[in-house]
Design a protein around this motif. Structure first.
Motif, PDB file in Angstrom:
ATOM      1  N   PRO A  35      -5.204   7.204   3.822  1.00  0.00           N
ATOM      2  CA  PRO A  35      -6.144   8.114   4.480  1.00  0.00           C
ATOM      3  C   PRO A  35      -5.978   8.021   6.004  1.00  0.00           C
ATOM      4  O   PRO A  35      -5.616   6.968   6.537  1.00  0.00           O
ATOM      5  CB  PRO A  35      -7.515   7.593   4.062  1.00  0.00           C
ATOM      6  N   GLU A  36      -6.265   9.105   6.667  1.00  0.00           N
ATOM      7  CA  GLU A  36      -6.108   9.171   8.118  1.00  0.00           C
ATOM      8  C   GLU A  36      -6.903   8.086   8.834  1.00  0.00           C
ATOM      9  O   GLU A  36      -6.441   7.505   9.812  1.00  0.00           O
ATOM     10  CB  GLU A  36      -6.525  10.558   8.616  1.00  0.00           C
ATOM     11  N   TRP A  37      -8.097   7.760   8.329  1.00  0.00           N
ATOM     12  CA  TRP A  37      -8.918   6.752   9.009  1.00  0.00           C
ATOM     13  C   TRP A  37      -8.275   5.373   8.947  1.00  0.00           C
ATOM     14  O   TRP A  37      -8.438   4.576   9.875  1.00  0.00           O
ATOM     15  CB  TRP A  37     -10.352   6.725   8.463  1.00  0.00           C
ATOM     16  N   VAL A  38      -7.527   5.094   7.890  1.00  0.00           N
ATOM     17  CA  VAL A  38      -6.819   3.812   7.794  1.00  0.00           C
ATOM     18  C   VAL A  38      -5.696   3.769   8.820  1.00  0.00           C
ATOM     19  O   VAL A  38      -5.522   2.768   9.535  1.00  0.00           O
ATOM     20  CB  VAL A  38      -6.270   3.577   6.363  1.00  0.00           C
ATOM     21  N   LEU A  39      -4.943   4.837   8.917  1.00  0.00           N
ATOM     22  CA  LEU A  39      -3.863   4.900   9.898  1.00  0.00           C
ATOM     23  C   LEU A  39      -4.414   4.787  11.321  1.00  0.00           C
ATOM     24  O   LEU A  39      -3.851   4.071  12.158  1.00  0.00           O
ATOM     25  CB  LEU A  39      -3.075   6.204   9.738  1.00  0.00           C
ATOM     26  N   ASP A  40      -5.524   5.461  11.588  1.00  0.00           N
ATOM     27  CA  ASP A  40      -6.148   5.391  12.908  1.00  0.00           C
ATOM     28  C   ASP A  40      -6.634   3.980  13.221  1.00  0.00           C
ATOM     29  O   ASP A  40      -6.468   3.494  14.346  1.00  0.00           O
ATOM     30  CB  ASP A  40      -7.324   6.369  13.004  1.00  0.00           C
ATOM     31  N   ALA A  41      -7.224   3.314  12.236  1.00  0.00           N
ATOM     32  CA  ALA A  41      -7.724   1.957  12.444  1.00  0.00           C
ATOM     33  C   ALA A  41      -6.581   0.985  12.703  1.00  0.00           C
ATOM     34  O   ALA A  41      -6.675   0.115  13.575  1.00  0.00           O
ATOM     35  CB  ALA A  41      -8.544   1.503  11.232  1.00  0.00           C
ATOM     36  N   ARG A  42      -5.479   1.137  11.961  1.00  0.00           N
ATOM     37  CA  ARG A  42      -4.320   0.271  12.191  1.00  0.00           C
ATOM     38  C   ARG A  42      -3.753   0.493  13.587  1.00  0.00           C
ATOM     39  O   ARG A  42      -3.392  -0.461  14.277  1.00  0.00           O
ATOM     40  CB  ARG A  42      -3.233   0.526  11.144  1.00  0.00           C
ATOM     41  N   GLN A  43      -3.689   1.745  14.031  1.00  0.00           N
ATOM     42  CA  GLN A  43      -3.191   2.039  15.366  1.00  0.00           C
ATOM     43  C   GLN A  43      -4.111   1.448  16.425  1.00  0.00           C
ATOM     44  O   GLN A  43      -3.646   0.923  17.436  1.00  0.00           O
ATOM     45  CB  GLN A  43      -3.049   3.550  15.578  1.00  0.00           C
ATOM     46  N   ALA A  44      -5.409   1.494  16.183  1.00  0.00           N
ATOM     47  CA  ALA A  44      -6.369   0.924  17.128  1.00  0.00           C
ATOM     48  C   ALA A  44      -6.185  -0.591  17.246  1.00  0.00           C
ATOM     49  O   ALA A  44      -6.250  -1.150  18.347  1.00  0.00           O
ATOM     50  CB  ALA A  44      -7.801   1.263  16.706  1.00  0.00           C
ATOM     51  N   VAL A  45      -5.933  -1.261  16.131  1.00  0.00           N
ATOM     52  CA  VAL A  45      -5.673  -2.711  16.162  1.00  0.00           C
ATOM     53  C   VAL A  45      -4.397  -2.972  16.961  1.00  0.00           C
ATOM     54  O   VAL A  45      -4.370  -3.859  17.826  1.00  0.00           O
ATOM     55  CB  VAL A  45      -5.564  -3.292  14.732  1.00  0.00           C
ATOM     56  N   MET A  97       0.842  -1.186   0.000  1.00  0.00           N
ATOM     57  CA  MET A  97       0.000   0.000   0.000  1.00  0.00           C
ATOM     58  C   MET A  97       0.881   1.241   0.000  1.00  0.00           C
ATOM     59  O   MET A  97       1.932   1.259   0.608  1.00  0.00           O
ATOM     60  CB  MET A  97      -0.892   0.024   1.230  1.00  0.00           C
ATOM     61  N   PRO A  98       0.405   2.273  -0.634  1.00  0.00           N
ATOM     62  CA  PRO A  98       1.191   3.507  -0.655  1.00  0.00           C
ATOM     63  C   PRO A  98       1.283   4.135   0.734  1.00  0.00           C
ATOM     64  O   PRO A  98       0.460   3.898   1.602  1.00  0.00           O
ATOM     65  CB  PRO A  98       0.419   4.412  -1.619  1.00  0.00           C
ATOM     66  N   ALA A  99       2.292   4.972   0.909  1.00  0.00           N
ATOM     67  CA  ALA A  99       2.528   5.616   2.197  1.00  0.00           C
ATOM     68  C   ALA A  99       1.470   6.670   2.511  1.00  0.00           C
ATOM     69  O   ALA A  99       1.278   7.017   3.669  1.00  0.00           O
ATOM     70  CB  ALA A  99       3.911   6.235   2.217  1.00  0.00           C
ATOM     71  N   ASP A 100       0.804   7.186   1.507  1.00  0.00           N
ATOM     72  CA  ASP A 100      -0.185   8.248   1.720  1.00  0.00           C
ATOM     73  C   ASP A 100      -1.576   7.675   1.965  1.00  0.00           C
ATOM     74  O   ASP A 100      -2.512   7.906   1.222  1.00  0.00           O
ATOM     75  CB  ASP A 100      -0.179   9.221   0.540  1.00  0.00           C
ATOM     76  N   ARG A 119       6.114  -3.845  15.491  1.00  0.00           N
ATOM     77  CA  ARG A 119       5.554  -3.041  14.394  1.00  0.00           C
ATOM     78  C   ARG A 119       4.027  -3.133  14.363  1.00  0.00           C
ATOM     79  O   ARG A 119       3.346  -2.132  14.123  1.00  0.00           O
ATOM     80  CB  ARG A 119       6.148  -3.461  13.048  1.00  0.00           C
ATOM     81  N   MET A 120       3.491  -4.334  14.617  1.00  0.00           N
ATOM     82  CA  MET A 120       2.037  -4.497  14.647  1.00  0.00           C
ATOM     83  C   MET A 120       1.434  -3.616  15.735  1.00  0.00           C
ATOM     84  O   MET A 120       0.439  -2.921  15.509  1.00  0.00           O
ATOM     85  CB  MET A 120       1.663  -5.967  14.874  1.00  0.00           C
ATOM     86  N   GLU A 121       2.034  -3.634  16.916  1.00  0.00           N
ATOM     87  CA  GLU A 121       1.529  -2.830  18.025  1.00  0.00           C
ATOM     88  C   GLU A 121       1.681  -1.337  17.751  1.00  0.00           C
ATOM     89  O   GLU A 121       0.921  -0.532  18.290  1.00  0.00           O
ATOM     90  CB  GLU A 121       2.235  -3.206  19.324  1.00  0.00           C
ATOM     91  N   ALA A 122       2.618  -0.978  16.906  1.00  0.00           N
ATOM     92  CA  ALA A 122       2.834   0.421  16.549  1.00  0.00           C
ATOM     93  C   ALA A 122       1.886   0.891  15.445  1.00  0.00           C
ATOM     94  O   ALA A 122       1.889   2.070  15.082  1.00  0.00           O
ATOM     95  CB  ALA A 122       4.280   0.638  16.116  1.00  0.00           C
ATOM     96  N   GLY A 123       1.088  -0.028  14.904  1.00  0.00           N
ATOM     97  CA  GLY A 123       0.119   0.345  13.883  1.00  0.00           C
ATOM     98  C   GLY A 123       0.624   0.262  12.462  1.00  0.00           C
ATOM     99  O   GLY A 123       0.031   0.845  11.555  1.00  0.00           O
ATOM    100  N   ALA A 124       1.710  -0.472  12.253  1.00  0.00           N
ATOM    101  CA  ALA A 124       2.246  -0.634  10.899  1.00  0.00           C
ATOM    102  C   ALA A 124       1.376  -1.606  10.105  1.00  0.00           C
ATOM    103  O   ALA A 124       0.507  -2.287  10.647  1.00  0.00           O
ATOM    104  CB  ALA A 124       3.680  -1.152  10.972  1.00  0.00           C
ATOM    105  N   GLU A 125       1.633  -1.659   8.811  1.00  0.00           N
ATOM    106  CA  GLU A 125       0.971  -2.653   7.961  1.00  0.00           C
ATOM    107  C   GLU A 125       1.198  -4.031   8.565  1.00  0.00           C
ATOM    108  O   GLU A 125       2.284  -4.310   9.092  1.00  0.00           O
ATOM    109  CB  GLU A 125       1.568  -2.631   6.552  1.00  0.00           C
TER     110      GLU A 125
END
Length: 76
Positions: free
Chosen positions: A6-16, A1-4, A47-53
């Motif tokens: 959407p904010e909601w995707v980044l927020d959801a990954r961080q929540a996981v 996935m590209p680095a850019d 990395r998973m806990e940090a919200g990475a892919e």
């Protein structure tokens, strides 16, 4: 996935990632012990806990090791 993403995707990954960390700590597990239980590198757990892919297979292994359904990590 590209680095850019959407904010909601980044927020959801961080929540996981946050839910993984909370479940792990609730079970008195270290990142190292979770890594051992899943055969995933500790750095990947970090990395998973940090919200990475994260790979679905890793998420499934983590859920199994934490004795929760994967949807508990996805939707809290």
């Amino acid at each position: 996935m590209p680095a850019d993403q959407p904010e909601w995707v980044l927020d959801a990954r961080q929540a996981v990632g946050d839910r993984i960390r909370v479940r792990r700590l609730h079970q008195n597990m270290t990142q190292e012990s979770l890594a051992h239980a899943t055969s995933i590198d500790r750095s990947t757990i970090q990395r998973m806990e940090a919200g990475a892919e994260m790979k679905l297979s890793h998420l499934l292994l983590v859920a199994h090791a934490l004795r929760v359904h994967v949807t508990d990590l996805l939707h809290g």
